[in-house]
Design a protein around this motif. Structure first.
Motif, PDB file in Angstrom:
ATOM      1  N   GLN A 172     -31.915   3.462  44.383  1.00 28.91           N
ATOM      2  CA  GLN A 172     -31.302   4.549  43.629  1.00 28.91           C
ATOM      3  C   GLN A 172     -30.642   5.471  44.639  1.00 28.91           C
ATOM      4  N   ARG A 173     -30.102   6.572  44.185  1.00 26.68           N
ATOM      5  CA  ARG A 173     -29.384   7.473  45.092  1.00 26.68           C
ATOM      6  C   ARG A 173     -30.319   7.935  46.219  1.00 26.68           C
ATOM      7  N   GLY A 174     -29.917   7.629  47.447  1.00 26.99           N
ATOM      8  CA  GLY A 174     -30.715   8.003  48.609  1.00 26.99           C
ATOM      9  C   GLY A 174     -31.722   6.958  49.045  1.00 26.99           C
ATOM     10  N   PHE A 175     -31.880   5.891  48.242  1.00 30.15           N
ATOM     11  CA  PHE A 175     -32.842   4.830  48.573  1.00 30.15           C
ATOM     12  C   PHE A 175     -32.126   3.488  48.453  1.00 30.15           C
ATOM     13  N   PRO A 176     -32.061   2.724  49.540  1.00 35.01           N
ATOM     14  CA  PRO A 176     -31.212   1.528  49.587  1.00 35.01           C
ATOM     15  C   PRO A 176     -31.605   0.442  48.589  1.00 35.01           C
ATOM     16  N   ASN A 177     -30.587  -0.284  48.147  1.00 36.52           N
ATOM     17  CA  ASN A 177     -30.759  -1.509  47.373  1.00 36.52           C
ATOM     18  C   ASN A 177     -31.206  -2.608  48.332  1.00 36.52           C
ATOM     19  N   LEU A 178     -32.334  -3.244  48.043  1.00 37.61           N
ATOM     20  CA  LEU A 178     -32.881  -4.266  48.941  1.00 37.61           C
ATOM     21  C   LEU A 178     -32.535  -5.678  48.506  1.00 37.61           C
ATOM     22  N   THR A 179     -31.713  -5.804  47.469  1.00 38.98           N
ATOM     23  CA  THR A 179     -31.409  -7.137  46.945  1.00 38.98           C
ATOM     24  C   THR A 179     -30.036  -7.637  47.371  1.00 38.98           C
ATOM     25  N   ASP A 180     -29.261  -6.800  48.078  1.00 35.36           N
ATOM     26  CA  ASP A 180     -27.928  -7.238  48.506  1.00 35.36           C
ATOM     27  C   ASP A 180     -27.940  -7.577  49.999  1.00 35.36           C
ATOM     28  N   ASP A 181     -26.769  -7.733  50.563  1.00 37.19           N
ATOM     29  CA  ASP A 181     -26.656  -8.084  51.978  1.00 37.19           C
ATOM     30  C   ASP A 181     -26.244  -6.901  52.842  1.00 37.19           C
ATOM     31  N   ASP A 182     -26.312  -5.691  52.287  1.00 42.77           N
ATOM     32  CA  ASP A 182     -25.922  -4.496  53.030  1.00 42.77           C
ATOM     33  C   ASP A 182     -27.183  -3.831  53.578  1.00 42.77           C
ATOM     34  N   TRP A 183     -27.326  -3.812  54.898  1.00 47.14           N
ATOM     35  CA  TRP A 183     -28.534  -3.286  55.531  1.00 47.14           C
ATOM     36  C   TRP A 183     -28.172  -2.190  56.523  1.00 47.14           C
ATOM     37  N   LEU A 184     -28.943  -1.107  56.498  1.00 43.97           N
ATOM     38  CA  LEU A 184     -28.707  -0.026  57.455  1.00 43.97           C
ATOM     39  C   LEU A 184     -29.208  -0.400  58.847  1.00 43.97           C
ATOM     40  N   TYR A 185     -30.372  -1.034  58.923  1.00 45.08           N
ATOM     41  CA  TYR A 185     -30.974  -1.342  60.222  1.00 45.08           C
ATOM     42  C   TYR A 185     -31.112  -2.838  60.471  1.00 45.08           C
ATOM     43  N   GLY A 186     -30.579  -3.645  59.561  1.00 42.67           N
ATOM     44  CA  GLY A 186     -30.647  -5.090  59.730  1.00 42.67           C
ATOM     45  C   GLY A 186     -31.553  -5.734  58.712  1.00 42.67           C
ATOM     46  N   GLY A 187     -31.180  -6.910  58.257  1.00 46.23           N
ATOM     47  CA  GLY A 187     -31.924  -7.604  57.216  1.00 46.23           C
ATOM     48  C   GLY A 187     -32.622  -8.856  57.686  1.00 46.23           C
ATOM     49  N   THR A 188     -32.798  -9.018  58.985  1.00 46.61           N
ATOM     50  CA  THR A 188     -33.555 -10.161  59.487  1.00 46.61           C
ATOM     51  C   THR A 188     -35.047  -9.913  59.257  1.00 46.61           C
ATOM     52  N   PRO A 189     -35.866 -10.954  59.233  1.00 47.45           N
ATOM     53  CA  PRO A 189     -37.307 -10.747  59.058  1.00 47.45           C
ATOM     54  C   PRO A 189     -37.888  -9.778  60.083  1.00 47.45           C
ATOM     55  N   GLU A 190     -37.402  -9.874  61.316  1.00 45.60           N
ATOM     56  CA  GLU A 190     -37.928  -9.003  62.375  1.00 45.60           C
ATOM     57  C   GLU A 190     -37.583  -7.540  62.113  1.00 45.60           C
ATOM     58  N   GLY A 257     -19.880   0.699  60.884  1.00 43.20           N
ATOM     59  CA  GLY A 257     -21.276   1.043  61.057  1.00 43.20           C
ATOM     60  C   GLY A 257     -21.930   0.417  62.265  1.00 43.20           C
ATOM     61  N   ASN A 258     -23.206   0.766  62.454  1.00 43.46           N
ATOM     62  CA  ASN A 258     -23.974   0.275  63.602  1.00 43.46           C
ATOM     63  C   ASN A 258     -25.437   0.197  63.188  1.00 43.46           C
ATOM     64  N   GLN A 259     -25.947  -1.008  63.045  1.00 42.01           N
ATOM     65  CA  GLN A 259     -27.319  -1.189  62.581  1.00 42.01           C
ATOM     66  C   GLN A 259     -28.347  -0.754  63.614  1.00 42.01           C
ATOM     67  N   LEU A 260     -27.964  -0.681  64.881  1.00 41.80           N
ATOM     68  CA  LEU A 260     -28.894  -0.187  65.889  1.00 41.80           C
ATOM     69  C   LEU A 260     -29.244   1.269  65.653  1.00 41.80           C
ATOM     70  N   LEU A 261     -28.299   2.004  65.075  1.00 41.62           N
ATOM     71  CA  LEU A 261     -28.499   3.428  64.808  1.00 41.62           C
ATOM     72  C   LEU A 261     -28.777   3.721  63.339  1.00 41.62           C
ATOM     73  N   GLY A 262     -28.654   2.714  62.493  1.00 40.28           N
ATOM     74  CA  GLY A 262     -28.813   2.948  61.062  1.00 40.28           C
ATOM     75  C   GLY A 262     -27.596   3.615  60.443  1.00 40.28           C
ATOM     76  N   ALA A 263     -26.444   3.517  61.127  1.00 40.93           N
ATOM     77  CA  ALA A 263     -25.209   4.129  60.622  1.00 40.93           C
ATOM     78  C   ALA A 263     -24.538   3.180  59.642  1.00 40.93           C
ATOM     79  N   PRO A 264     -24.303   3.584  58.399  1.00 42.25           N
ATOM     80  CA  PRO A 264     -23.783   2.666  57.379  1.00 42.25           C
ATOM     81  C   PRO A 264     -22.322   2.282  57.583  1.00 42.25           C
ATOM     82  N   ASN A 265     -21.982   1.158  56.999  1.00 47.21           N
ATOM     83  CA  ASN A 265     -20.604   0.678  56.952  1.00 47.21           C
ATOM     84  C   ASN A 265     -19.835   1.535  55.951  1.00 47.21           C
ATOM     85  N   LEU A 266     -18.718   2.133  56.391  1.00 50.70           N
ATOM     86  CA  LEU A 266     -17.935   3.020  55.529  1.00 50.70           C
ATOM     87  C   LEU A 266     -16.725   2.321  54.918  1.00 50.70           C
ATOM     88  N   THR A 267     -16.607   1.013  55.165  1.00 53.29           N
ATOM     89  CA  THR A 267     -15.409   0.313  54.703  1.00 53.29           C
ATOM     90  C   THR A 267     -15.643  -0.512  53.441  1.00 53.29           C
TER      91      THR A 267
END
Length: 318
Positions: A172-190, A257-267
């Motif tokens: 919801q607003r302010g809390f990421p959707n975990l079902t898509d491929d858009d990740w702030l810090y990366g979506g790998t298992p690690e 964006g930059n997943q190392l910093l948790g900076a989102p993709n703005l495009t």
């Protein structure tokens, strides 16, 4: 609990019990001026009301409840800081492992403390620890294909994560959707388990003091242009592009964006706090400081391993 609140709670609790007793005694007395058993001169639909006492069975049951309440408060905690004669506690610490659970129970036995929660945790750990141990040995990529493991992960997610991300994990607003491929810090298992273990602290600084309202509007125009918004003021977009240099340190020169910093993709069209002119203006003006709490102490790494597998599986379905 402070002494004031301890006394406050004790007075209200005991006062309520005493009030129930006095009210019962008052109701057992005849205050009507009419002899018991006589007609009260109330009639409805042919039914005449008589001045009868309260039913004896009801009165006795009420006395039993009052006596039971007093006995309970003597034996168990319920009067502020008073611990009761049996020194019972639900829990006095957070149990993180089977070994700590056993140690806590033994320590409480030595100190004469009846700690129900610790006993229940010890029993649950004895029962379920081998299951979690077995799953912990398997990689998340394999667990993400195991229906039984995902059921456990889903239950743990519902209990600990759904309050923010929703029961369907779509956020919801302010809390990421975990079902898509858009990740702030990366979506790998690690990266997913790293997020769950350590938590995350976002820090989008406010830009109002640095840019002023005019600069904010120019930067908003440029950010909107990155996701191909129509009907934008070209002069503002060009001015905002020059100002974007301060943002590029986190979001990159291309705004991806930059997943190392948790900076989102703005495009793209995925926005955590909203992608409207108003929402982006608010973000740039006041900043954002979203927090993802650590679950290391709450769940432990073995349970986090299963939650991570469940979350990872959600994005693999799309």
């Amino acid at each position: 609990m402070s002494s004031f609140w301890s006394i406050w709670i004790s007075v209200i609790t005991l006062g309520s019990i005493l009030g129930c007793y006095l009210l019962l005694r008052w109701c057992l007395q005849n205050h009507t001026g009419i002899k018991e058993g006589d007609d009260m001169h109330h009639e409805f639909d042919g039914i005449v009301e008589l001045n009868n006492q309260l039913p004896r069975w009801w009165t006795i049951l009420f006395y039993i409840c009052i006596v039971w309440g007093v006995i309970y408060l003597v034996l168990y905690p319920g009067l502020g800081n008073y611990k009761g004669l049996w020194n019972w506690q639900s829990s006095n610490q957070t149990i993180k492992s089977l070994e700590e659970s056993r140690a806590a129970v033994e320590a409480n036995k030595t100190n004469g403390v009846i700690n129900q929660y610790d006993r229940e945790v010890e029993f649950a750990n004895e029962l379920f620890a081998p299951i979690f141990d077995n799953y912990y040995k398997q990689p998340i990529t394999e667990l993400a294909k195991d229906p039984e493991a995902l059921k456990i992960g889903q239950r743990l997610f519902s209990q600990n994560c759904s309050q923010c991300h929703g029961s369907d994990a779509r956020g919801q607003r302010g809390f990421p959707n975990l079902t898509d491929d858009d990740w702030l810090y990366g979506g790998t298992p690690e990266k997913i388990t790293e997020t769950l273990i350590n938590g995350r602290q976002a820090m989008m600084p406010a830009q109002l003091d640095a840019m002023g309202e005019k600069g904010i509007q120019e930067l908003v125009a440029y950010v909107l242009s990155l996701s191909d918004r129509p009907d934008l003021n070209k002069a503002k977009v060009d001015a905002g592009q020059a100002r974007f240099a301060i943002c590029a340190a986190c979001h990159g020169q291309d705004g991806k964006g930059n997943q190392l910093l948790g900076a989102p993709n703005l495009t793209d069209q995925t926005w955590l706090y909203g992608g409207t002119n108003k929402a982006i203006t608010e973000t740039l003006t006041y900043g954002r400081n979203g927090v993802m709490p650590s679950f290391k102490d709450t769940l432990g790494e073995k349970k986090i391993h299963l939650v991570g597998a469940y979350v990872y599986s959600l994005s693999q379905k799309n």
